[in-house]
Write an enzyme that holds these catalytic residues in place. Structure first.
Site, mmCIF file in Angstrom:
data_model
loop_
_atom_site.group_PDB
_atom_site.id
_atom_site.type_symbol
_atom_site.label_atom_id
_atom_site.label_comp_id
_atom_site.label_asym_id
_atom_site.label_seq_id
_atom_site.Cartn_x
_atom_site.Cartn_y
_atom_site.Cartn_z
ATOM 1 N N GLY A 18 0.835 -1.203 0.000
ATOM 2 C CA GLY A 18 0.000 0.000 0.000
ATOM 3 C C GLY A 18 0.862 1.242 0.000
ATOM 4 O O GLY A 18 2.003 1.209 -0.482
ATOM 5 N N ASN A 19 0.331 2.319 0.573
ATOM 6 C CA ASN A 19 1.063 3.588 0.492
ATOM 7 C C ASN A 19 2.046 3.760 1.651
ATOM 8 O O ASN A 19 1.940 3.108 2.692
ATOM 9 C CB ASN A 19 0.084 4.767 0.388
ATOM 10 N N GLU A 32 5.683 -3.391 0.522
ATOM 11 C CA GLU A 32 5.617 -3.203 -0.932
ATOM 12 C C GLU A 32 4.876 -1.898 -1.172
ATOM 13 O O GLU A 32 3.656 -1.838 -1.044
ATOM 14 C CB GLU A 32 4.886 -4.385 -1.598
ATOM 15 N N CYS A 63 1.047 0.180 -9.166
ATOM 16 C CA CYS A 63 2.224 0.708 -8.467
ATOM 17 C C CYS A 63 3.387 0.963 -9.418
ATOM 18 O O CYS A 63 4.212 1.840 -9.158
ATOM 19 C CB CYS A 63 2.645 -0.256 -7.371
HETATM 20 P P1 NAD Z 1 -5.571 0.868 0.552
HETATM 21 O O1 NAD Z 1 -6.224 2.161 0.863
HETATM 22 O O2 NAD Z 1 -6.393 -0.284 0.119
HETATM 23 O O3 NAD Z 1 -4.712 0.462 1.837
HETATM 24 C C1 NAD Z 1 -3.941 -0.717 1.859
HETATM 25 C C2 NAD Z 1 -4.277 -1.507 3.115
HETATM 26 O O4 NAD Z 1 -3.902 -0.727 4.239
HETATM 27 C C3 NAD Z 1 -5.763 -1.814 3.246
HETATM 28 O O5 NAD Z 1 -5.946 -3.178 3.561
HETATM 29 C C4 NAD Z 1 -6.187 -0.923 4.367
HETATM 30 O O6 NAD Z 1 -7.252 -1.441 5.144
HETATM 31 C C5 NAD Z 1 -4.930 -0.825 5.189
HETATM 32 N N1 NAD Z 1 -4.948 0.325 6.093
HETATM 33 C C6 NAD Z 1 -5.640 1.470 5.980
HETATM 34 N N2 NAD Z 1 -5.414 2.257 7.043
HETATM 35 C C7 NAD Z 1 -4.568 1.589 7.848
HETATM 36 C C8 NAD Z 1 -3.969 1.874 9.089
HETATM 37 N N3 NAD Z 1 -4.197 3.013 9.741
HETATM 38 N N4 NAD Z 1 -3.136 0.958 9.626
HETATM 39 C C9 NAD Z 1 -2.875 -0.196 8.958
HETATM 40 N N5 NAD Z 1 -3.420 -0.521 7.771
HETATM 41 C C10 NAD Z 1 -4.258 0.356 7.229
HETATM 42 O O7 NAD Z 1 -4.472 1.020 -0.576
HETATM 43 P P2 NAD Z 1 -3.541 2.268 -0.925
HETATM 44 O O8 NAD Z 1 -2.610 2.539 0.189
HETATM 45 O O9 NAD Z 1 -4.335 3.364 -1.509
HETATM 46 O O10 NAD Z 1 -2.739 1.570 -2.118
HETATM 47 C C11 NAD Z 1 -2.153 2.310 -3.127
HETATM 48 C C12 NAD Z 1 -0.675 2.464 -2.833
HETATM 49 O O11 NAD Z 1 -0.079 1.170 -2.779
HETATM 50 C C13 NAD Z 1 0.073 3.206 -3.921
HETATM 51 O O12 NAD Z 1 1.069 3.985 -3.330
HETATM 52 C C14 NAD Z 1 0.706 2.086 -4.741
HETATM 53 O O13 NAD Z 1 1.842 2.484 -5.461
HETATM 54 C C15 NAD Z 1 1.034 1.100 -3.669
HETATM 55 N N6 NAD Z 1 1.105 -0.246 -4.202
HETATM 56 C C16 NAD Z 1 2.279 -0.904 -4.161
HETATM 57 C C17 NAD Z 1 2.382 -2.169 -4.692
HETATM 58 C C18 NAD Z 1 3.661 -2.950 -4.659
HETATM 59 O O14 NAD Z 1 3.608 -4.171 -4.858
HETATM 60 N N7 NAD Z 1 4.806 -2.341 -4.436
HETATM 61 C C19 NAD Z 1 1.261 -2.758 -5.268
HETATM 62 C C20 NAD Z 1 0.072 -2.046 -5.287
HETATM 63 C C21 NAD Z 1 -0.011 -0.795 -4.747
#
Ligand code: NAD
Length: 481
Positions: free
Chosen positions: A196-197, A218, A253
């Site tokens: 995620g982010n 990741e 990503c």
């Molecule tokens: P998202 O909003 O779905 O969040 C990811 C996960 O984090 C979810 O399961 C969510 O419930 C959890 N989350 C939310 N708040 C949280 C907290 N306070 N504490 C712990 N967990 C929490 O996804 P996103 O972050 O918007 O994803 C997009 C980002 O992910 C972009 O930056 C993208 O580049 C990156 N990404 C990376 C990869 C990789 O493999 N490197 C792949 C896909 C996306």
């Protein structure tokens, strides 16, 4: 398809206790059991293609081709390969040692770390949920999956399908949002895998640190594309880069985030982008089944805001449909370094072109910013390639195409610095959830060889062991220490 429903704290506690008990009981250890679970993952995906396609259409309007190839095919392939190579990856390794240690059976044992918590995002909600689970299964680890609440239809499908295919004593889905994941992070896990982010990654890493739990992060960031107009075919480069902004509506990503191109070639590249836009039918984006929507109103507004604030000159696209959260692949030229499009990761179908003096200035720009997940370059010049290898840092460095490098499962997938740490896919995933346990077995019969290590020490024992250990060279006959 059931409605999205967050799990209760009691259900979380039950899953947590069950998974740990299963691990302690050794249920996940036999290779045959792991292979069966991997095959069940394959079956779960293959037997439910329609349901999964429908769920992703609900969450993202993801085109069925992209779901079948990018989400289902990817995991089926990796699960198949993991089952086939598991024995090889997991076999004990006998290490080569000096002669005097030969009888000690020095071995590296590959052992599962324990119970894994997987937290996954919405953009590839099947692939990014199950990829770590496949790695955990291969490594002999139970895993609790917390998929994203932003892709609720797919998260519900995962919760529905899991009990029908996977051993519930080892693999569970817990659905929920911030309260549920915050509770999960208070518990002690043996490994946490977060995709995620980078803002949330810091929360995850801090929570893991409380228990000294190892983490894989990741993440994403701004992946640049360097265009070397002297040696590349601008038409092919423009088509490939623009295509990279259409896949999943740029919500990937490793999407190309922005283009760095020598100023003198910008006009030609812009012409090539316009031609590519026609070839890719981007004028039909708002209605076509070949394009995804933006995942949520929040993300749609975020992108719209970035576009409104940009001082770049519009080249193609720019059309939006708020109700269906659609944005036409949109390209801006002459984007200045302080532009809204160059602040954070775009994560949408918008591409800024940033003119630079030359390739050297492009490299300086990249190095002045956080290390990206991927760095792309379109060039046939071996010197430019080598300079990029030597003088920049990124999770991966890919020449002459975008996104497609993900199809090479055998390469490690990972970030560096702000784009994350740890590795995945196939053996790299297996390794991530495995710890290396050293083992020796020193026969009692070798006791006479150890007399010099026991007190009382003497000049003779010290001298003998000093030479033996390598602390000093063997002295000439008669010499003293
Ligand atoms: P998202 O909003 O779905 O969040 C990811 C996960 O984090 C979810 O399961 C969510 O419930 C959890 N989350 C939310 N708040 C949280 C907290 N306070 N504490 C712990 N967990 C929490 O996804 P996103 O972050 O918007 O994803 C997009 C980002 O992910 C972009 O930056 C993208 O580049 C990156 N990404 C990376 C990869 C990789 O493999 N490197 C792949 C896909 C996306």
């Amino acid at each position: 398809m059931s409605e999205f429903k967050s799990n209760s704290i009691e259900e979380v506690d039950d899953a947590y206790k069950t998974l740990h008990a299963t691990f302690r009981a050794g249920i996940t250890r036999p290779f045959s059991w792991r292979k069966h679970q991997l095959n069940q993952v394959i079956l779960m995906l293959r037997e439910n293609i329609d349901i999964i396609v429908q769920a992703l259409a609900t969450d993202l309007r993801k085109p069925s081709q992209e779901t079948i190839v990018g989400e289902i095919g990817t995991i089926v392939r990796r699960a198949t390969q993991s089952a086939a190579q598991l024995d090889e990856w997991a076999s004990d390794e006998i290490v080569t040692v000096p002669d005097w240690q030969q009888g000690w059976s020095p071995t590296v044992l590959k052992r599962p770390k324990g119970v894994v918590l997987v937290i996954s995002p919405w953009n590839y909600p099947i692939a990014l949920s199950l990829q770590p689970v496949v790695g955990a299964i291969a490594a002999g680890c139970p895993a609790l999956l917390k998929p994203s609440e932003i892709s609720p239809a797919t998260s519900s499908v995962l919760a529905d399908l899991y009990p029908k295919y996977l051993d519930q004593s080892a693999y569970r889905v817990i659905n929920g949002g911030v309260p549920e994941v915050t509770y999960l992070l208070k518990l002690k896990w043996d490994h946490i895998m977060y995709t995620g982010n980078a803002v949330i990654a810091r929360i995850v890493a801090k929570a893991a640190a409380e228990h000294l739990t190892p983490v894989t992060l990741e993440l994403g960031g701004k992946s640049p594309v360097v265009i070397d107009p002297k040696t590349t075919n601008l038409k092919i480069a423009a088509k490939r880069v623009l295509w990279g902004k259409t896949v999943n509506a740029g919500q990937i990503c490793v999407a190309p985030d922005y283009v760095l191109i020598p100023r003198s070639a910008q006009d030609d590249f812009v012409e090539a982008i316009k031609e590519a836009a026609v070839e890719l039918h981007i004028d039909s984006t708002l209605t076509s089944d070949s394009y995804s929507s933006i995942v949520s109103e929040g993300h749609f507004k975020r992108l719209q805001n970035m576009m409104t604030k940009s001082s770049g000159k519009l080249v193609v696209g720019g059309n939006t449909d708020e109700q269906n959260r659609r944005i036409t692949p949109t390209v801006y030229r002459d984007v200045e370094k302080d532009d809204s499009l160059l602040e954070g990761e775009i994560f949408g179908p918008v591409l800024p072109i940033v003119p630079v003096d030359d390739i050297r200035q492009a490299i300086e720009y990249i190095n002045a910013h956080p290390h990206p997940l991927t760095l792309y370059a379109f060039t046939e010049d071996p010197e430019v390639k080598q300079t990029l290898r030597d003088e920049t840092r990124s999770g991966s460095l890919n020449f002459n195409d975008v996104i497609q490098p993900l199809a090479v499962d055998q390469l490690p997938f990972s970030g560096v610095g702000e784009s994350g740490y740890g590795h995945q896919t196939l053996k790299y995933s297996y390794d991530e959830y495995t710890y290396l346990r050293s083992s020796v077995d020193i026969p009692l019969a070798l006791e006479p060889h150890f007399s010099a290590r026991y007190p009382p020490y003497t000049q003779a024992t010290t001298e003998a062991l000093a030479v033996h250990s390598g602390a000093i060279e063997a002295p000439a006959t008669g010499a003293k220490l």
